[in-house]
Design a protein around this motif. Structure first.
Motif, mmCIF file in Angstrom:
data_model
loop_
_atom_site.group_PDB
_atom_site.id
_atom_site.type_symbol
_atom_site.label_atom_id
_atom_site.label_comp_id
_atom_site.label_asym_id
_atom_site.label_seq_id
_atom_site.Cartn_x
_atom_site.Cartn_y
_atom_site.Cartn_z
ATOM 1 N N SER A 396 0.806 -1.222 0.000
ATOM 2 C CA SER A 396 0.000 0.000 0.000
ATOM 3 C C SER A 396 0.839 1.273 0.000
ATOM 4 C CB SER A 396 -0.942 0.009 1.213
ATOM 5 O OG SER A 396 -0.200 0.003 2.416
ATOM 6 N N ARG A 397 2.016 1.230 0.653
ATOM 7 C CA ARG A 397 2.843 2.435 0.787
ATOM 8 C C ARG A 397 4.247 2.280 0.216
ATOM 9 N NH1 ARG A 397 0.688 5.666 4.943
ATOM 10 N NH2 ARG A 397 -1.581 5.416 4.876
ATOM 11 N N MET A 398 4.572 1.086 -0.302
ATOM 12 C CA MET A 398 5.935 0.786 -0.767
ATOM 13 C C MET A 398 6.961 1.038 0.338
ATOM 14 S SD MET A 398 5.781 2.297 -4.673
ATOM 15 C CE MET A 398 5.054 3.852 -4.145
ATOM 16 N N LEU A 399 6.562 0.738 1.572
ATOM 17 C CA LEU A 399 7.412 0.971 2.736
ATOM 18 C C LEU A 399 8.382 -0.194 2.890
ATOM 19 C CD1 LEU A 399 7.672 3.063 5.070
ATOM 20 C CD2 LEU A 399 6.246 1.531 6.441
ATOM 21 N N PRO A 400 9.682 0.049 2.870
ATOM 22 C CA PRO A 400 10.656 -1.048 2.996
ATOM 23 C C PRO A 400 10.447 -1.847 4.280
ATOM 24 C CG PRO A 400 11.743 0.963 2.287
ATOM 25 C CD PRO A 400 10.332 1.349 2.654
ATOM 26 N N ARG A 401 10.545 -3.135 4.167
ATOM 27 C CA ARG A 401 10.279 -3.998 5.325
ATOM 28 C C ARG A 401 11.204 -3.734 6.521
ATOM 29 N NH1 ARG A 401 6.759 -8.163 3.408
ATOM 30 N NH2 ARG A 401 6.968 -8.496 1.156
ATOM 31 N N PRO A 402 12.507 -3.430 6.326
ATOM 32 C CA PRO A 402 13.388 -3.251 7.487
ATOM 33 C C PRO A 402 12.975 -2.135 8.451
ATOM 34 C CG PRO A 402 14.701 -3.630 5.525
ATOM 35 C CD PRO A 402 13.288 -3.461 5.061
ATOM 36 N N ILE A 403 12.036 -1.277 8.064
ATOM 37 C CA ILE A 403 11.577 -0.242 8.992
ATOM 38 C C ILE A 403 10.962 -0.882 10.228
ATOM 39 C CG2 ILE A 403 9.268 -0.030 7.972
ATOM 40 C CD1 ILE A 403 11.430 2.826 9.389
ATOM 41 N N TRP A 404 10.393 -2.095 10.061
ATOM 42 C CA TRP A 404 9.797 -2.793 11.200
ATOM 43 C C TRP A 404 10.867 -3.395 12.103
ATOM 44 C CZ3 TRP A 404 5.137 -1.140 11.569
ATOM 45 C CH2 TRP A 404 4.440 -0.773 10.410
ATOM 46 N N MET A 405 12.026 -3.681 11.544
ATOM 47 C CA MET A 405 13.149 -4.108 12.381
ATOM 48 C C MET A 405 13.642 -2.919 13.212
ATOM 49 S SD MET A 405 15.173 -6.501 9.585
ATOM 50 C CE MET A 405 16.061 -7.573 10.717
ATOM 51 N N GLN A 441 11.957 -9.947 13.765
ATOM 52 C CA GLN A 441 13.248 -9.965 13.073
ATOM 53 C C GLN A 441 13.286 -11.085 12.026
ATOM 54 O OE1 GLN A 441 15.246 -7.318 14.102
ATOM 55 N NE2 GLN A 441 13.478 -7.009 15.427
ATOM 56 N N PHE A 442 12.751 -12.261 12.384
ATOM 57 C CA PHE A 442 12.759 -13.408 11.470
ATOM 58 C C PHE A 442 11.856 -13.157 10.262
ATOM 59 C CE2 PHE A 442 14.309 -15.464 15.297
ATOM 60 C CZ PHE A 442 15.217 -16.385 14.817
ATOM 61 N N SER A 443 10.599 -12.788 10.539
ATOM 62 C CA SER A 443 9.618 -12.714 9.454
ATOM 63 C C SER A 443 9.871 -11.541 8.519
ATOM 64 C CB SER A 443 8.202 -12.615 10.032
ATOM 65 O OG SER A 443 8.045 -11.467 10.827
ATOM 66 N N VAL A 444 10.652 -10.565 8.935
ATOM 67 C CA VAL A 444 10.993 -9.442 8.060
ATOM 68 C C VAL A 444 12.263 -9.744 7.260
ATOM 69 C CG1 VAL A 444 11.760 -7.034 8.021
ATOM 70 C CG2 VAL A 444 9.798 -7.691 9.422
ATOM 71 N N MET A 445 13.234 -10.398 7.906
ATOM 72 C CA MET A 445 14.487 -10.709 7.212
ATOM 73 C C MET A 445 14.273 -11.617 6.004
ATOM 74 S SD MET A 445 16.787 -13.385 6.716
ATOM 75 C CE MET A 445 16.696 -14.497 8.113
ATOM 76 N N VAL A 528 19.703 3.134 8.285
ATOM 77 C CA VAL A 528 20.554 3.297 7.100
ATOM 78 C C VAL A 528 20.106 2.355 5.988
ATOM 79 C CG1 VAL A 528 22.903 3.089 6.198
ATOM 80 C CG2 VAL A 528 22.520 4.065 8.474
ATOM 81 N N LEU A 529 19.837 1.084 6.340
ATOM 82 C CA LEU A 529 19.401 0.102 5.349
ATOM 83 C C LEU A 529 18.066 0.503 4.728
ATOM 84 C CD1 LEU A 529 19.671 -2.650 3.935
ATOM 85 C CD2 LEU A 529 18.558 -3.689 5.930
ATOM 86 N N THR A 530 17.140 0.960 5.538
ATOM 87 C CA THR A 530 15.820 1.354 5.039
ATOM 88 C C THR A 530 15.925 2.483 4.028
ATOM 89 O OG1 THR A 530 14.778 0.687 7.129
ATOM 90 C CG2 THR A 530 13.540 2.195 5.721
ATOM 91 N N VAL A 531 16.750 3.470 4.324
ATOM 92 C CA VAL A 531 16.917 4.609 3.414
ATOM 93 C C VAL A 531 17.556 4.150 2.106
ATOM 94 C CG1 VAL A 531 18.115 6.809 3.087
ATOM 95 C CG2 VAL A 531 17.028 6.296 5.279
ATOM 96 N N ARG A 532 18.539 3.243 2.194
ATOM 97 C CA ARG A 532 19.250 2.796 1.000
ATOM 98 C C ARG A 532 18.356 1.998 0.051
ATOM 99 N NH1 ARG A 532 24.718 2.273 0.355
ATOM 100 N NH2 ARG A 532 24.338 0.245 -0.632
ATOM 101 N N ILE A 533 17.470 1.166 0.594
ATOM 102 C CA ILE A 533 16.709 0.270 -0.277
ATOM 103 C C ILE A 533 15.312 0.793 -0.598
ATOM 104 C CG2 ILE A 533 17.968 -1.731 0.572
ATOM 105 C CD1 ILE A 533 15.552 -2.488 2.250
#
Length: 555
Positions: A396-405, A441-445, A528-533
């Protein structure tokens, strides 16, 4: 091999996978028999935490099954897991039951590695097969499968307290015989199928996923309530066995979907004869990878002709979002950022899990099994919820998954500080919060790795990421927590030997403060990862559903 087109939907493999994933969570049983092992073997807390490290190394060392899952059928991978669990847990049972006396510590350490390595073979076979069978719903499928792994500790706790009457030796014997039984019974159903190409937001697909998620939630609540009632009321043997039977039936709930699909298909196609197609296993594997990557294949002559005319430009190296070779992924900064974020999150969480019985005893808790059951349920909620929530927002928002980590590691910092405070009233709250965040951590990775680097060599990349778990256990549990615990226990009871218990908040306070610092670092790296991807997710989900980029560019 003969494949009956349309008669084997991937849902029957997903239903069978629920049982296999519960069996794959045997490593979470370590707190159930760790105290008995410590007493019988006469080892100190540092020796016990090193056994915990062996437990995590075995569970997460999956590079070999990660390579072989592309070369062997799932049934053969499950067979290896059955042998490993039988041999490994069998040796542990011989030692803890005192059937064989004098087994060296190093033999038990290796045996525990072998036993829990069955989890790596089980998890790899199940996850890779089902991710390829459902290429358009990776986050949801990963959440469901990892959710059942999270529930496994509660399932084993129910078996341990209700059926096995808190016997560590009976539990080890059950693991040695029960896991191979599950493997052999399910291997016929866990196999590559024609991939589901329906979008998750289609009505039928959505209903099927919702039913599976709801069934797992009901199972999780049922297990938690059963454990609490047994602890508070002391249920009779007949009631306990009845509750166990209810749990057994709930584990069968996901099978309702393939049964319903089969009945409806037979009703619609009454009198028709299914078409048989001769496909080799190699052709099926190619179809799975091709469908999951949405890549269009052409003949070599067509490609060479198109290149000569300038219609196709071959890419020299894959972009993020395409299929990477394992060595190509290793030189990418995003790969190592994801590994570090995962390592700091699960490596700190598994330290608490491995020492949960001792943490409860130090805090004055008489029955530590309820702590494990609470952690297991919340771990399940985090795994299931992490997969579903990240899938919703990425579409819905194209929000990178690592934001939840990022968000969950902030909560983990708070949880560790609550543990360090030593306030008894916060023990269950901090355990519940940690369990949820640990599961996320598992279900997002899992889907993040597949989206950034593709499904072609996903087994290898997934299992490499899992090495963060035993690495964290060795550094934070084996070297740090065990040392501080034994030092504080020796200060409290000087001259009482090595296998004494420690009491009070100082047993783990320094450990929790260090873990809080590690998750603070993990939070920064995940930002950092969220911004990069973010541009990658904007490309992959621009249309509101997953679209794999082409491996060639056509003018």
């Amino acid at each position: 091999m003969k494949v009956k087109v349309g008669t084997r939907p991937p849902w029957i493999g997903l239903a069978a996978a629920a049982w296999v994933e519960v069996a794959a969570g045997s490593a979470y049983c370590f707190p159930l028999y760790s105290h008995a092992a410590k007493t019988v073997l006469g080892i100190d807390q540092r020796g016990l935490t090193m056994l915990g490290v062996a437990n995590d190394i075995g569970e997460n060392f999956g590079l070999v099954p990660g390579v072989l899952c592309n070369r062997l059928p799932p049934w053969s991978v499950l067979s290896v897991a059955a042998v490993l669990s039988f041999v490994g847990y069998g040796i542990l049972w011989l030692a803890v039951s005192k059937t064989v006396i004098g087994i060296p510590y190093w033999v038990l350490w290796i045996a525990l590695c072998i036993a829990t390595n069955s989890s790596a073979w089980l998890g790899t076979s199940i996850l890779v097969t089902n991710m390829r069978n459902f290429p358009l719903s990776r986050g949801t499928v990963a959440g469901i499968l990892k959710g059942y792994v999270g529930l496994s500790a509660a399932v084993y706790t129910e078996v341990y307290t209700g059926v096995l009457h808190n016997s560590a030796t009976h539990l080890l014997l059950c693991l040695s015989l029960g896991i191979p039984a599950v493997c052999f019974l399910s291997m016929y159903f866990v196999r590559p199928c024609i991939p589901s190409v329906e979008e998750e937001n289609s009505s039928e697909e959505r209903c099927h996923f919702l039913f599976t998620q709801l069934a797992s939630v009901i199972l999780g609540v049922y297990l938690l309530v059963s454990t609490v009632l047994d602890d508070v009321l002391g249920l009779s043997t007949h009631v306990t066995y009845a509750l166990f039977g209810g749990m057994f039936l709930l584990l069968f709930a996901p099978l309702a979907i393939p049964v319903k699909m089969t009945l409806w298909r037979k009703k619609r196609e009454l009198g028709s004869i299914d078409r048989l197609v001769d496909w080799s296993s190699e052709e099926i594997s190619n179809l799975l990878i091709a469908t999951s990557s949405s890549v269009i294949y052409a003949s070599d002559e067509d490609i060479l002709l198109a290149e000569g005319e300038g219609a196709i430009i071959k890419k020299k190296s894959p972009r993020r979002g395409e299929d990477f070779e394992f060595c190509e992924a290793l030189i990418k900064a995003d790969f190592w950022l994801l590994f570090m974020v995962y390592f700091l999150g699960v490596g700190s969480g598994v330290t608490v899990l491995n020492n949960l019985a001792q943490i409860g005893i130090a805090a004055g808790t008489e029955d530590t099994t309820i702590l494990l059951s609470l952690f297991s349920f919340c771990n399940f909620v985090g795994r299931l919820g992490g997969g579903a929530v990240s899938e919703h927002f990425v579409r819905s928002r194209m929000l990178p998954r690592p934001i939840w980590m990022t968000l969950t590691q902030i909560i983990m910092v708070i949880s560790y500080l609550l543990f360090a405070s030593g306030i008894p009233a916060t023990l269950y709250t901090s355990t519940a919060l940690l369990g949820i965040c640990y599961g996320v951590q598992f279900s997002v990775m899992v889907p993040t790795a597949s989206e950034l680097f593709g499904l072609k060599h996903f087994g290898m990349m997934y299992n490499f990421m899992l090495l963060g778990n035993p690495l964290g256990a060795f550094l934070f549990s084996g070297l740090l927590a065990g040392y501080i615990y034994d030092k504080e226990a020796a200060r409290q009871y000087p001259g009482f030997g090595s296998s004494i218990s420690c009491f009070g908040p100082n047993c783990f306070r320094v450990t929790f403060l260090v873990l809080a610092g590690m998750c603070t670092l993990g939070t920064v790296l995940s930002v950092v990862l969220t911004v990069r991807i973010r541009p990658v997710y904007q490309m992959l989900y621009a249309s509101g559903s997953f679209r794999h980029p082409r491996s060639t560019s056509i003018h």
